[in-house]
Design a protein around this motif. Structure first.
Motif, PDB file in Angstrom:
ATOM      1  N   ARG A 147      43.163  39.653  46.532  1.00  0.00           N
ATOM      2  CA  ARG A 147      43.473  39.693  45.097  1.00  0.00           C
ATOM      3  C   ARG A 147      43.429  41.136  44.577  1.00  0.00           C
ATOM      4  N   LEU A 148      42.441  41.887  44.989  1.00  0.00           N
ATOM      5  CA  LEU A 148      42.343  43.275  44.543  1.00  0.00           C
ATOM      6  C   LEU A 148      43.483  44.132  45.107  1.00  0.00           C
ATOM      7  N   ARG A 149      43.804  43.936  46.363  1.00  0.00           N
ATOM      8  CA  ARG A 149      44.857  44.751  46.984  1.00  0.00           C
ATOM      9  C   ARG A 149      46.235  44.424  46.420  1.00  0.00           C
ATOM     10  N   SER A 150      46.443  43.193  45.996  1.00  0.00           N
ATOM     11  CA  SER A 150      47.766  42.792  45.487  1.00  0.00           C
ATOM     12  C   SER A 150      47.966  43.119  44.012  1.00  0.00           C
ATOM     13  N   ALA A 203      37.279  39.118  41.051  1.00  0.00           N
ATOM     14  CA  ALA A 203      37.161  39.346  42.496  1.00  0.00           C
ATOM     15  C   ALA A 203      36.274  40.551  42.791  1.00  0.00           C
ATOM     16  N   ARG A 204      36.415  41.605  41.976  1.00  0.00           N
ATOM     17  CA  ARG A 204      35.582  42.786  42.166  1.00  0.00           C
ATOM     18  C   ARG A 204      34.114  42.476  41.917  1.00  0.00           C
ATOM     19  N   ARG A 210      34.581  27.464  42.120  1.00  0.00           N
ATOM     20  CA  ARG A 210      35.058  26.888  40.844  1.00  0.00           C
ATOM     21  C   ARG A 210      35.562  27.993  39.908  1.00  0.00           C
ATOM     22  N   LYS A 211      34.885  29.134  39.890  1.00  0.00           N
ATOM     23  CA  LYS A 211      35.349  30.237  39.040  1.00  0.00           C
ATOM     24  C   LYS A 211      36.720  30.733  39.472  1.00  0.00           C
ATOM     25  N   ILE A 225      44.837  40.943  35.797  1.00  0.00           N
ATOM     26  CA  ILE A 225      43.762  41.938  35.764  1.00  0.00           C
ATOM     27  C   ILE A 225      42.409  41.253  35.669  1.00  0.00           C
ATOM     28  N   ALA A 226      42.322  40.157  34.874  1.00  0.00           N
ATOM     29  CA  ALA A 226      41.068  39.407  34.769  1.00  0.00           C
ATOM     30  C   ALA A 226      40.681  38.802  36.117  1.00  0.00           C
ATOM     31  N   GLN A 227      41.696  38.292  36.857  1.00  0.00           N
ATOM     32  CA  GLN A 227      41.408  37.751  38.195  1.00  0.00           C
ATOM     33  C   GLN A 227      40.894  38.844  39.135  1.00  0.00           C
TER      34      GLN A 227
END
Length: 536
Positions: free
Chosen positions: A58-61, A103-104, A121-122, A97-99
């Motif tokens: 998620r962060l890399r994409s 993830a971070r 769940r989050k 960005i929130a996702q």
């Protein structure tokens, strides 16, 4: 005293480090076992690692998705002619960005504080919110009456489904949560027009989404297999580290024991030899009655027993010390030119009386013209005496022993001692070559020994660079062969031929020979030959 305290402190520090290393290794192995034995979906699961893989994807994409959202927003705005579309795609970008922020946060949390079910769940909720943002843009800014609206909806759904499969493939439920809402809305959007064109597009979309889900599942299996392999590798590394710690500890213990043994032998050698010399000396005086006869004849027998026991103990001490030096590689050879045949003959003379008492015949087979060996005379005698003593000991009365000395095929020399005793079983040959060990049949049929003779013989031969071979057959006999390499054979050099001196010049009576002139005309070698003959 100070040195002892320093040594104890160093030993305590080493033991503390070893304990720490063992505890770390055990903790690492426990973690790996817990990860290997954690159950999920009917097979071994690595939920933390799978969620971490999703968070990393998620962060890399995020940069790629941001560029895609910007391009899609500009394209749709130019297509439908509404600038407000850019605001809708801005909401989508904020959702991504929130996702990424979520993830971070997952990556920065301590492992012990992570609840897998709560974070799953989050992430599912975050994917549903992202899909809802895309769905809102699709419904609000792509009118049904717009030309090619169905193709645009299909394209957005396909792109979003592919991205969901790639990003959430490590956790398939996240891929489903990301693609299912927009796929359902796109299908409903296409079915508003029940034409064959819309039905074909709907079928294409359904087939593509099924493919994307299968692809996500395959990504999940591949990630799971990779994690299992990594865990097995970690477990193997942990076991190897633990075995290395155990091996290092065993090696240190062995070295410490070896040092202690060396110190013990060095001290006890003197402590035992000193009283033994007195025991042997006084018992021999008493046995031979040098100071007068005993009043009781039994005392003479006791003195003889004491003298024999002392000799046995002294021989045992010498054998143990020799074997210890050989095993430690500290046996120093005092090498000289020695005849192997001469050593064999001397040993036969020493043991001939013992063999005659048992009515054992010793046959000699020595090759003639054997040159000398460059070896340790004491070691050669000990080898021959040990082999002959074993043969006499284990050969029954009336038996025969053959002692051979000859050439090997490689140009070396060998010594062979063969008997017709009870023999040794093939599975016990390796046993009798060990220290303080004897064959079962030999124990039953002969006097007990210390079991050090053959190991000492092999060690002495190997110290000379040779090889020791033991052949035996039950109820037929045993043959022990000591091979010495050709490098130790002192072959006789051929004599150097000196040419004859030139004829002397005739001289008149009373005239001295002109040695200076003659020497200037003849070679150096001939001049030396003439001087040597004149000296003789």
């Amino acid at each position: 005293m100070v040195g002892t305290q320093i040594g104890n402190a160093m030993q305590s520090e080493v033991e503390r480090r070893e304990t720490t290393q063992r505890s770390r290794t055990a903790s690492s192995m426990r973690d790996v076992r817990e990860r290997l034995t954690s159950m999920g979906s009917g097979r071994k699961a690595f939920d933390l690692d799978l969620l971490g893989l999703y968070a990393r994807n998620r962060l890399r994409s995020l940069p790629t998705i941001g560029l895609l959202v910007a391009m899609a927003g500009v394209g749709v705005a130019l297509w439908v002619g509404h600038v407000e579309v850019i605001a809708g795609f801005g909401i989508v970008l904020l959702a991504n960005i929130a996702q990424a922020f979520l993830a971070r946060r997952y990556q920065t949390m301590p492992v012990e504080k992570i609840s897998v079910s709560a974070w799953r769940r989050k992430f599912v909720l975050a994917e549903l919110l992202g899909a809802a943002a895309w769905t809102t843009v699709l419904l609000a800014f792509v009118p049904f009456a717009t030309p090619n609206a169905e193709e645009i909806v299909l394209l957005i759904a396909l792109v979003f489904g592919a991205a969901a499969a790639m990003i959430g493939g490590a956790v398939p439920i996240l891929a489903v949560a990301a693609s299912a809402p927009i796929t359902a809305v796109a299908i409903a959007y296409l079915l508003l027009d029940p034409s064959s064109h819309s039905l074909a597009l709907t079928g294409t979309l359904v087939a593509a989404q099924i493919y994307f889900l299968l692809l996500a599942r395959q990504f999940h299996r591949s990630a799971l297999a990779a994690l299992e392999m990594r865990a097995e590798k970690d477990a193997l590394i942990g076991e190897l580290e633990q075995e290395k710690v155990i091996s290092d500890e065993a090696r240190r213990n062995a070295e410490a024991a070896n040092v202690a043994k060396s110190r013990f032998l060095a001290q006890m050698s003197h402590e035992l030899r000193t009283p033994l010399n007195a025991i042997l000396g006084f018992s021999e005086v008493m046995k031979t009655e040098i100071l007068g006869p005993h009043a009781n004849p039994t005392y003479k027998e006791y003195a003889s027993d004491i003298h024999g026991s002392g000799h046995h103990l002294l021989n045992l001490i010498n054998e143990i010390l020799d074997l210890s030096r050989i095993e430690a590689g500290r046996y120093e050879l005092n090498e000289t030119s020695i005849s192997l045949v001469g050593v064999a003959e001397d040993c036969i003379n020493l043991l001939k009386l013992r063999a005659q008492n048992r009515r054992i015949t010793i046959h000699e087979a020595f090759e003639e013209g054997m040159p000398a060996l460059w070896a340790d005379e004491r070691a050669l005698r000990q080898i021959c005496l040990n082999l002959l003593s074993n043969a006499i000991k284990f050969t029954p009365q009336g038996g025969e022993i053959w002692l051979k000395v000859g050439w090997t095929q490689s140009g070396g020399q060998y010594m062979s001692v063969k008997d017709n005793g009870p023999g040794i079983a093939q599975d016990e040959i390796a046993v009798v070559m060990q220290s303080f060990r004897q064959g079962s049949n030999a124990i039953k049929t002969a006097e007990r020994g210390t079991g050090l003779g053959l190991p000492i013989v092999r060690g002495l031969i190997e110290t000379h660079g040779g090889q020791f071979v033991l052949k035996s057959t039950l109820r037929i006999g045993t043959e022990a062969i000591a091979f010495f390499p050709a490098e130790r054979v002192m072959s006789t050099l051929a004599p150097i031929e000196i040419p004859d001196a030139p004829p002397t010049v005739p001289q008149h009576a009373g005239e001295q020979p002109d040695l200076a002139g003659a020497a200037s005309e003849m070679p150096i070698a001939k001049l030396r030959s003439m001087l040597a003959r004149s000296e003789r």
